[in-house]
Each structure stands twice: as structure tokens, then as C-alpha cells.
Design an enzyme around this catalytic site. Structure first.
Site, PDB file in Angstrom:
ATOM      1  N   ASP A  33      -9.612  -1.586   1.771  1.00 58.04           N
ATOM      2  CA  ASP A  33      -8.234  -1.585   2.256  1.00 58.04           C
ATOM      3  C   ASP A  33      -7.867  -2.885   2.956  1.00 58.04           C
ATOM      4  O   ASP A  33      -6.714  -3.327   2.900  1.00 58.04           O
ATOM      5  CB  ASP A  33      -8.009  -0.405   3.208  1.00 58.04           C
ATOM      6  CG  ASP A  33      -7.825   0.902   2.460  1.00 58.04           C
ATOM      7  OD1 ASP A  33      -8.350   1.008   1.336  1.00 58.04           O
ATOM      8  OD2 ASP A  33      -7.156   1.807   2.994  1.00 58.04           O
ATOM      9  N   SER A  92      -2.977   1.573   8.923  1.00 58.58           N
ATOM     10  CA  SER A  92      -4.414   1.352   8.916  1.00 58.58           C
ATOM     11  C   SER A  92      -5.031   2.005  10.140  1.00 58.58           C
ATOM     12  O   SER A  92      -4.382   2.174  11.175  1.00 58.58           O
ATOM     13  CB  SER A  92      -4.691  -0.158   8.944  1.00 58.58           C
ATOM     14  OG  SER A  92      -6.008  -0.417   9.338  1.00 58.58           O
TER      15      SER A  92
END
Length: 617
Positions: A81, A517
């Protein structure tokens, strides 16, 4: 008593062809009848959390075969990610979770595997494999790659701990020199392993312990430490025992759905809010519960978040602690022990390693046990040497951190806050709810009001923040970035990091139907549901509308009457095919694979899982 699933392809005259192929993989006549254990690895050289997993599958396989099983390894994909962040690559991250779940299901069912060891680590890989484990419901153990050591460097004459988020924030801060930014960049991620804070990967690997499907220490033992080898070896031994208990002793209590009950999901969520885990865990727990056929919803999460205090603040919620410090303080078993003392834990749930969670805590909580081996285990320390090698060091702290008042893990009596580190907010802008990580929010802005600054892509918001268009007091609203609208529900780490770079981290809020995130902190509210692309009221907010956020009362609203919202909805619907889409076309390329995900995915309020009925009808 159930037959071994593998018997389908290893027994009977009509399976001569299948047995011939099994023999070509190395199996012998005497192996037919032994449990076939699938080892789902996720090694890749793209991801630091997985770069050291190349030999882990064969390590586990060797132990499985010594214990009387037959091991067969395969691999899944793994998206990083952090590397995919800030560009169209992030569109693929969340959809990859479901592909991973499918791939594990496909391999295990196609080859009639009897049991499963999942070797995962990073953001979407652990939850994807968890979804598969619940879907398959065969004996399963998780053993993950372990956290990275925290970065360390000297700035301004002082040694500081840091991680990749510091690199992102400093890179956009005009007050930081190129030299300092370079020092942080080369120091932030010093070893293999999942990023060193309580980000999504580490949050999920910790929750695996609370769900009862991983061994003690799974979430916190460093990737570089020799102790982690023992977790892989024990997983190999134990999975054969579990397989034999189920298939030879008819013990259904060892199956994932017997372990991950609604009470176990409550424990996982209690841990999550106690440790201030990533908001992504909400998506994943909902998705995993669905696969486990457990009725666990946002309402349950809201209830738990109001009753469980915040006992831990780790990066990004604190500069003082990283995962290595959580381990030194006793790891997840210590946090569960503190929750147990506060009567906030379901003690009688099963685990893959102990008869009950209560029994596990009694053995593994450093404040209860007299076992010196356990205390030595939790003194595992970072090696402070740059490396991509697993098990490469064996350093120990001289002492444990058992300070329950001022240490890394606090008792209920000394909690940071009386309510947990995650909260569910509801209101006319989020009728199905939205999520905020309160552990990362300064209490001074738990109540916040400001004008909406509307952006219909993450890119537009980033440009506005870096261009100094966003001012103190604004609410940055990013929409059409949900599961369908993105598609793929991008993470918004760059916008939140850049707000900090501009000195606005405590002076602005960010609201989105996308997600954040695990490295995000600040007043960042995500998963706004229903999303704009599905007709959610977030799509009706206009530039300058007043947004009101009230974390203590769990509310969020736009200052409009029901009548005003109805008028705007009518005007939106009148746009026909242009309704519930960005006002200006976006340049991003959406592939057929992403369009397929968008066609099947559901709201973040339900875990952004796929529902094939949406295309079947």
C-alpha cells in the site's frame, strides 16, 4: 467422523490419474491417507513486509512433514500500500483483498486440502487470507512475517524514532532541508517486516491473536528476531495436530468458525479500540465476519468503542512507541490481560493454541505468569542493523516494560481515554456511519465545525493542500473515492500527511467516502456511508456548507435541513446519467478488472465485500 478432504483425490481406482500427478509432486504410496496441509505463502520482492518470506513456506512445510502431514505450498499476490499510495496504483489495493481470498479458496478446494497455514503480513493479505479461512472452514493457523524495526536517525543533535509517515510529512514541508529529508528517507524503514507502527498490517496481525487463529507473539515479534522462527515451526507442528483432532477425533472446535465466534469478534474489536488500531480494521473485520457467517456489524463496533478504553498509543498516534515497544510490554496477550482484568473480554472463547483465551492469558500475560521463558520471549529487542533477512538477530532488552501507569501498555485504571481509540459517527451526512481513529486525534478538536472544501478526487485535494488553498478551520471533503466511486476506495495518507506538512494537522478536518492508511492520524474521518457514488448525502454537500463533528456524542452532520437535502437530491437525480458522478471528468484509467470490482462491491458499512447478486439480477 469426517473423511479427510484429500481422500477425494487420493483414494479409489478412479483417482489413479490424480494419484499419478500427486506422485509427480513427490508423494509416495505411504503418503496417501496423511493430511494434506496447504501452505499459503505470500512472498514477493515488491513488499518489505513479504521480502523475507521466500523460505518460510518450506520451513513450515518441513515441520509439517516431520509431524506426519503432507505440505503443499502455493503463493498469493501481495500489494504494498505504501508503494501504491498517491497514484492510481492505490485503486488496486482493496480489491486485491478479495482476489487473495478467492485464490486461497480456489487452491484449497481445487486440490481438496485438509488444513491450511496462512503466511501473510501486510495490509490486504492478512484479511484476504482470513476471509478465505472462514469461507473454507478447515483447520487453519496464521503465522505472519512480523513487524519491521523502527527507524532511527539523528536530527538536530537528537536521536529520534521514525517510520515511513515521517518521510512523507517531511518531504512536503518547505521548512525541512533536503539533507534532513534524505536522512529520514534512508532511515525510516531499516529492515524487512510490516511497517513499524500500529498501521493496518500490524493491527490485523495483532487481531489474529485476539480472534484466536494465531499464536501468542504473532502480532509483535519482530521480523528480524530469531524468536520468530519458533512461531513458524510451532505453526507447522500445531496444524497437523488440529487436522488430526478434526478428521480423526471429530473435534469441530478446532475449525475457524468454531474459534472466530461472535464473542471472538467482540474480543478482536475490544483489542482494536484499546490499542488504537487502523480504521481499515473495521472494513476487514466486517468482511471476515461475513465469511464466518457471524452477525457482527457497525452497531456492535460502536457499542464496544464506547465501553472499552484506549490503553495503548503507538505510532502514528504517538512518537514514543512502535511495535517493538508493544512486544517489550508484553504484546497482545498483555493487552488482552488488561481488558480481562477490566471485565471487558470474553474469556471462554477457543484458540488454536489453548483451550480458552483465559488459559492463554494466564500463561502468556507477563504480569501473571511465572514462566521465565515467556518473559524472555517478550524481551526480544531490535537488532538495529539494516537487513532484509528474517531471524537475523537475537538481541534482548535487559528488562520488560510492565509499568501499567506510564508504560507502553496501560491498565484500565490508567487508560489514555475512557472510550476506545476508534469511534463510529452517524448523522445526516453518514446515515450508515463513518469511522475516525480517536487515538490519533487531539482531544481539543474532538468537537469541530468548519466550512466544507469540496474535492472530487484525492488528486484534487492534494493539489489544493500543497497549493495553500486549504486554510485553518476548513473541512476537506473528498468524495467519489468509495468502493464503487473510486473504484477501490483509495487510502488518503498523502492528504493527511500534507496537512501536517502545512501545519494544519490540528487545525483542519478531513472527511471522505474513501479510507485512510493505518499511518494516518489527525481528525480524519473515513468510510462515509453511503458513499457519493451510491447516492449518499456526502454527494449533496456544496462548497462552504458547514460541517459539524462531535466525537463525544458520536455525530457528524452538514448544517442543512431535511427539506434542503431533499431539494438537492431532487436536483441531483434530475441530472440523469450524470447523477452521483464527479462534476468534472477524471483522467484516471479504470480497467475492466476494476470495473468488475465496482459492479459487485458493497458499502464500506458492510466491509466493502462483493455481492454477486448485484450483477446476477
Amino acid at each position: 467422523m469426517p473423511d479427510y478432504r484429500s481422500k477425494t483425490s487420493t483414494h479409489g481406482r478412479n483417482m489413479a490419474g490424480a494419484r499419478a500427478l500427486w506422485r509427480a509432486t513427490g508423494m509416495k504410496t505411504e503418503d496417501f491417507g496423511k493430511p494434506i496441509i496447504a501452505v499459503a505463502n505470500s512472498f514477493t520482492q515488491f513488499v518489505p513486509g513479504h521480502v523475507h518470506l521466500k523460505d518460510m513456506g518450506q520451513l513450515v512445510a518441513g515441520v509439517i512433514e516431520e509431524a506426519g502431514g503432507i505440505a503443499k505450498e502455493f503463493n498469493t499476490i501481495a500489494v504494498d500500500d505504501g508503494i501504491a499510495m498517491g497514484h492510481d496504483g492505490m485503486l488496486y489495493s482493496l480489491p486485491s483483498r478479495d482476489l487473495i481470498a478467492d485464490s486461497v479458496e480456489y487452491m484449497c478446494n481445487a486440490h481438496c486440502a485438509d488444513a491450511l497455514v496462512c503466511i501473510s503480513n501486510c495490509d490486504k493479505i492478512t484479511p484476504g487470507m482470513m476471509m478465505a479461512a472462514m469461507r473454507l472452514n478447515i483447520p487453519t493457523i496464521f503465522v505472519t512475517g512480523g513487524p519491521m524495526e523502527s527507524g532511527k536517525t539523528v536530527l538536530g543533535g537528537m536521536e529520534i524514532k521514525l517510520d515511513l509517515v515521517d518521510a512523507m510529512v517531511m518531504a512536503a514541508d518547505d521548512h525541512c532541508s533536503d539533507s534532513d529529508i534524505n536522512d529520514v528517507e534512508v532511515s525510516a524503514c531499516p529492515t524487512c517486516g510490516s511497517c513499524s507502527g500500529m498501521f493496518t498490517a500490524n493491527s490485523m496481525n495483532c487481531l489474529a491473536e485476539a480472534l484466536g487463529i494465531a499464536l501468542p507473539g504473532n502480532g509483535t515479534t519482530l521480523a528480524t528476531h530469531a524468536d520468530r522462527r519458533h512461531l513458524f515451526e510451532e505453526a507447522g507442528r500445531r496444524i497437523v495436530e488440529l487436522a488430526k483432532l478434526y478428521y480423526e477425533k471429530d473435534d469441530e472446535g478446532v475449525l475457524p468458525r468454531s474459534i472466530a465466534t461472535v464473542e471472538a469478534f467482540e474480543n478482536a474489536m475490544a483489542l482494536d479500540v484499546a490499542m488504537g488500531g487502523s480504521t481499515n480494521t473495521v472494513l476487514h473485520l466486517l468482511a471476515i465476519a461475513r465469511e464466518a457467517e457471524v452477525n457482527f456489524t457497525m452497531a456492535d463496533m460502536d457499542r464496544i468503542s464506547r465501553n472499552v478504553p484506549c490503553l495503548v498509543k503507538v505510532a502514528p498516534n504517538s512518537k514514543d512507541y512502535h511495535m517493538e515497544d508493544v512486544h517489550r510490554a508484553g504484546g497482545i496477550m498483555r493487552i488482552l490481560g488488561e481488558l480481562d482484568r477490566g471485565e471487558l473480554l470474553n474469556r471462554d472463547v477457543k484458540t488454536v493454541h489453548a483451550s480458552t483465551m483465559a488459559a492463554a492469558i494466564d500463561l502468556w500475560d507477563i504480569t501473571r505468569t511465572d514462566d521465565e521463558a515467556v518473559k524472555t520471549f517478550y524481551r526480544a529487542a531490535p537488532g538495529n542493523v539494516r537487513t532484509t533477512e528474517a531471524f537475523s538477530q537475537n538481541k534482548r532488552w535487559k528488562t520488560l516494560d510492565d509499568d501499567d501507569a506510564n508504560g507502553c501498555i496501560r491498565s484500565v485504571e490508567h487508560a489514555y481515554t475512557k472510550e476506545g481509540g476508534l469511534a463510529v459517527l452517524y448523522g445526516n451526512i453518514a446515515l450508515d456511519g463513518c469511522i475516525v481513529k480517536t487515538a490519533g486525534v487531539d482531544e481539543e478538536i474532538f468537537k469541530f465545525s468548519g466550512p466544507a472544501r469540496i474535492y472530487e478526487s484525492q488528486d484534487a485535494a492534494v493539489a489544493a493542500i500543497l497549493g495553500d488553498e486549504v486554510k485553518s478551520g476548513d473541512v476537506v471533503l473528498i468524495r467519489y473515492e468509495g468502493p464503487k466511486g473510486g473504484p477501490g476506495m483509495q487510502e488518503m495518507l498523502y492528504p493527511t500527511s500534507y496537512l501536517k506538512s502545512k501545519g494544519l494537522g490540528k487545525e483542519c478536518a478531513l472527511l471522505t467516502d474513501g479510507r485512510f492508511s493505518g499511518g494516518t492520524s489527525g481528525l480524519s474521518i473515513g468510510h462515509c456511508s453511503p458513499e457519493a457514488a451510491e447516492g449518499g448525502n456526502i454527494g449533496l454537500v456544496e462548497e462552504g456548507d458547514l460541517i459539524k463533528i462531535d466525537i463525544p456524542n458520536r455525530t457528524i452532520s452538514v448544517d442543512l435541513t431535511d427539506e434542503e437535502l431533499a431539494e438537492r437530491r431532487q436536483a441531483m437525480v434530475a441530472k440523469g446519467k450524470a447523477a452521483w458522478k464527479p462534476a468534472e471528468p477524471r483522467t484516471r484509467k479504470v480497467s475492466a478488472a476494476l470495473r468488475a470490482y465496482a459492479a459487485m462491491t458493497t458499502s464500506a458499512a458492510f466491509g466493502a465485500v462483493r455481492n454477486v447478486e448485484q450483477i446476477e439480477h
